[in-house]
Design a protein around this motif. Structure first.
Motif, short mmCIF file in Angstrom:
data_model
loop_
_atom_site.label_atom_id
_atom_site.label_comp_id
_atom_site.label_asym_id
_atom_site.label_seq_id
_atom_site.Cartn_x
_atom_site.Cartn_y
_atom_site.Cartn_z
N TYR A 173 4.46 -0.69 13.62
CA TYR A 173 4.02 -0.49 12.25
C TYR A 173 3.03 -1.58 11.86
CZ TYR A 173 7.75 2.89 11.61
OH TYR A 173 8.55 3.98 11.72
N VAL A 174 2.08 -1.22 11.00
CA VAL A 174 1.21 -2.18 10.34
C VAL A 174 1.52 -2.09 8.86
CG1 VAL A 174 -1.15 -2.79 9.72
CG2 VAL A 174 -0.63 -2.10 12.05
N SER A 175 1.85 -3.22 8.26
CA SER A 175 2.12 -3.30 6.83
C SER A 175 1.03 -4.13 6.18
CB SER A 175 3.48 -3.96 6.58
OG SER A 175 4.51 -3.22 7.19
N ALA A 176 0.66 -3.75 4.97
CA ALA A 176 -0.35 -4.50 4.21
C ALA A 176 0.33 -5.19 3.04
CB ALA A 176 -1.44 -3.57 3.71
N ILE A 177 -0.09 -6.43 2.78
CA ILE A 177 0.43 -7.22 1.66
C ILE A 177 -0.77 -7.74 0.89
CG2 ILE A 177 1.79 -9.22 0.99
CD1 ILE A 177 3.08 -9.09 3.81
N ASP A 178 -0.75 -7.59 -0.42
CA ASP A 178 -1.81 -8.13 -1.27
C ASP A 178 -1.63 -9.64 -1.31
OD1 ASP A 178 -3.31 -9.09 -3.54
OD2 ASP A 178 -3.41 -7.02 -4.24
N VAL A 179 -2.59 -10.38 -0.80
CA VAL A 179 -2.48 -11.83 -0.71
C VAL A 179 -2.49 -12.49 -2.10
CG1 VAL A 179 -4.94 -12.39 -0.46
CG2 VAL A 179 -3.23 -13.80 0.67
N ARG A 180 -3.03 -11.81 -3.09
CA ARG A 180 -3.09 -12.38 -4.45
C ARG A 180 -1.74 -12.31 -5.16
NH1 ARG A 180 -7.55 -8.26 -6.04
NH2 ARG A 180 -5.94 -7.11 -4.95
N THR A 181 -0.97 -11.25 -4.86
CA THR A 181 0.29 -11.04 -5.58
C THR A 181 1.53 -11.17 -4.70
OG1 THR A 181 0.33 -8.66 -5.15
CG2 THR A 181 -0.86 -9.42 -7.14
N GLY A 182 1.34 -11.03 -3.38
CA GLY A 182 2.47 -11.05 -2.47
C GLY A 182 3.20 -9.72 -2.40
N ARG A 183 2.68 -8.71 -3.07
CA ARG A 183 3.35 -7.40 -3.10
C ARG A 183 2.94 -6.54 -1.92
NH1 ARG A 183 2.33 -7.04 -9.25
NH2 ARG A 183 4.28 -7.90 -10.03
N PRO A 184 3.93 -5.86 -1.31
CA PRO A 184 3.61 -4.92 -0.23
C PRO A 184 2.71 -3.80 -0.75
CG PRO A 184 5.97 -5.35 -0.32
CD PRO A 184 5.37 -5.96 -1.55
N GLN A 185 1.76 -3.38 0.07
CA GLN A 185 0.80 -2.34 -0.33
C GLN A 185 0.88 -1.11 0.55
OE1 GLN A 185 -1.28 -2.63 -3.16
NE2 GLN A 185 0.28 -4.21 -3.43
N GLY A 186 1.84 -1.07 1.44
CA GLY A 186 2.00 0.11 2.29
C GLY A 186 2.35 -0.27 3.71
N ARG A 187 2.83 0.73 4.42
CA ARG A 187 3.27 0.54 5.80
C ARG A 187 2.86 1.79 6.56
NH1 ARG A 187 7.84 -1.94 8.81
NH2 ARG A 187 9.06 -0.29 9.75
N HIS A 188 2.20 1.59 7.71
CA HIS A 188 1.68 2.71 8.48
C HIS A 188 2.28 2.70 9.89
CE1 HIS A 188 -1.17 5.78 9.73
NE2 HIS A 188 -1.41 5.04 10.80
N HIS A 189 2.81 3.84 10.31
CA HIS A 189 3.35 4.00 11.66
C HIS A 189 2.17 4.17 12.62
CE1 HIS A 189 6.18 6.48 14.48
NE2 HIS A 189 6.04 5.24 14.88
N VAL A 190 2.05 3.30 13.61
CA VAL A 190 0.95 3.34 14.58
C VAL A 190 1.42 4.14 15.80
CG1 VAL A 190 -0.61 1.98 16.02
CG2 VAL A 190 0.11 1.11 13.78
N THR A 191 0.86 5.32 15.95
CA THR A 191 1.29 6.21 17.04
C THR A 191 0.23 6.38 18.12
OG1 THR A 191 0.55 8.13 15.77
CG2 THR A 191 2.87 7.49 15.54
N VAL A 192 -0.86 5.63 18.03
CA VAL A 192 -1.93 5.72 19.02
C VAL A 192 -1.40 5.39 20.42
CG1 VAL A 192 -2.71 3.33 18.74
CG2 VAL A 192 -4.33 5.07 19.49
N ALA A 193 -1.95 6.02 21.43
CA ALA A 193 -1.65 5.75 22.84
C ALA A 193 -0.18 5.96 23.20
CB ALA A 193 -2.11 4.34 23.22
N PRO A 194 0.39 7.11 22.85
CA PRO A 194 1.81 7.33 23.13
C PRO A 194 2.13 7.44 24.62
CG PRO A 194 0.80 9.36 22.37
CD PRO A 194 -0.23 8.27 22.21
N ASP A 195 1.13 7.69 25.45
CA ASP A 195 1.39 7.90 26.87
C ASP A 195 1.33 6.63 27.71
OD1 ASP A 195 1.76 10.61 26.44
OD2 ASP A 195 -0.37 11.06 26.72
N LEU A 196 1.11 5.48 27.09
CA LEU A 196 1.15 4.25 27.87
C LEU A 196 2.54 4.10 28.48
CD1 LEU A 196 -0.69 1.78 25.46
CD2 LEU A 196 -1.59 2.79 27.56
#
Length: 182
Positions: free
Chosen positions: A119-142
């Motif tokens: 997962y990649v999660s984003a945090i607003d550096v100004r407020t410290g609040r989470p801004q979302g979380r994305h499931h990274v599914t690229v390259a599933p066959d590795l």
């Protein structure tokens, strides 16, 4: 943390005079630095007093040994038990945090058919609040797919958030990197 000059073919050890040592948060553990070259900043992820924190420094101040952060925030990312912190990056107003583990066998907690637990999660550096979380599914066959770090690549057209995966290949590991538009 250290800053090591790149010199093709050179072998250095920690005591070499060209290696610069930095200790911005004395007593902290699990220190992981990241550079924001476009913004002229240094991000330091660290554990302090049992809390995962992210501190942002001006690069010039940091290199001069002035370790007063412009911002320090709690990581603010829910890392599930089956995930590991694998790296971070800073770009603009956001800190990006990479978490996950390698694939397990089909009966394990992170089998290939699940798409992995990266997962990649984003945090607003100004407020410290989470801004979302994305499931990274690229390259599933590795055959072996463990997230192993991230960075922002500065390109002429548009920056890209790059995620690296460790890939076992016989007697060694290789790295494969994927980029996503920021």
């Amino acid at each position: 943390m250290v800053r090591v000059p790149f010199k093709d073919g050179a072998v250095l050890n920690s005591s070499d005079e060209s290696v610069r040592h930095f200790d911005p948060v004395p007593g902290s553990t699990d220190v992981c630095p990241a550079l924001d070259l476009a913004g002229g900043r240094v991000l330091v992820s660290h554990q302090e007093g049992g809390l995962h924190r992210l501190s942002v420094y001006g690069m010039e101040d940091f290199l001069a040994g002035r370790f007063t952060p412009a911002q320090t925030i709690k990581a603010g990312v829910q890392v599930k038990e089956e995930e590991w912190f694998q790296g971070c990056a800073l770009h603009g107003d956001y800190v990006y945090v990479l978490t996950g583990k390698p694939y397990t066998g089909k009966n394990g907690s992170n089998p290939r058919k699940s798409g992995g637990n990266t997962y990649v999660s984003a945090i607003d550096v100004r407020t410290g609040r989470p801004q979302g979380r994305h499931h990274v599914t690229v390259a599933p066959d590795l055959p072996y797919r463990e997230p192993e770090g991230m960075a922002v690549r500065q390109a002429a057209s548009q920056p890209a958030l790059c995620v690296g995966f460790s890939v076992k290949a016989n007697d060694r590991r290789e790295l494969t990197v994927y980029g996503f538009t920021v």
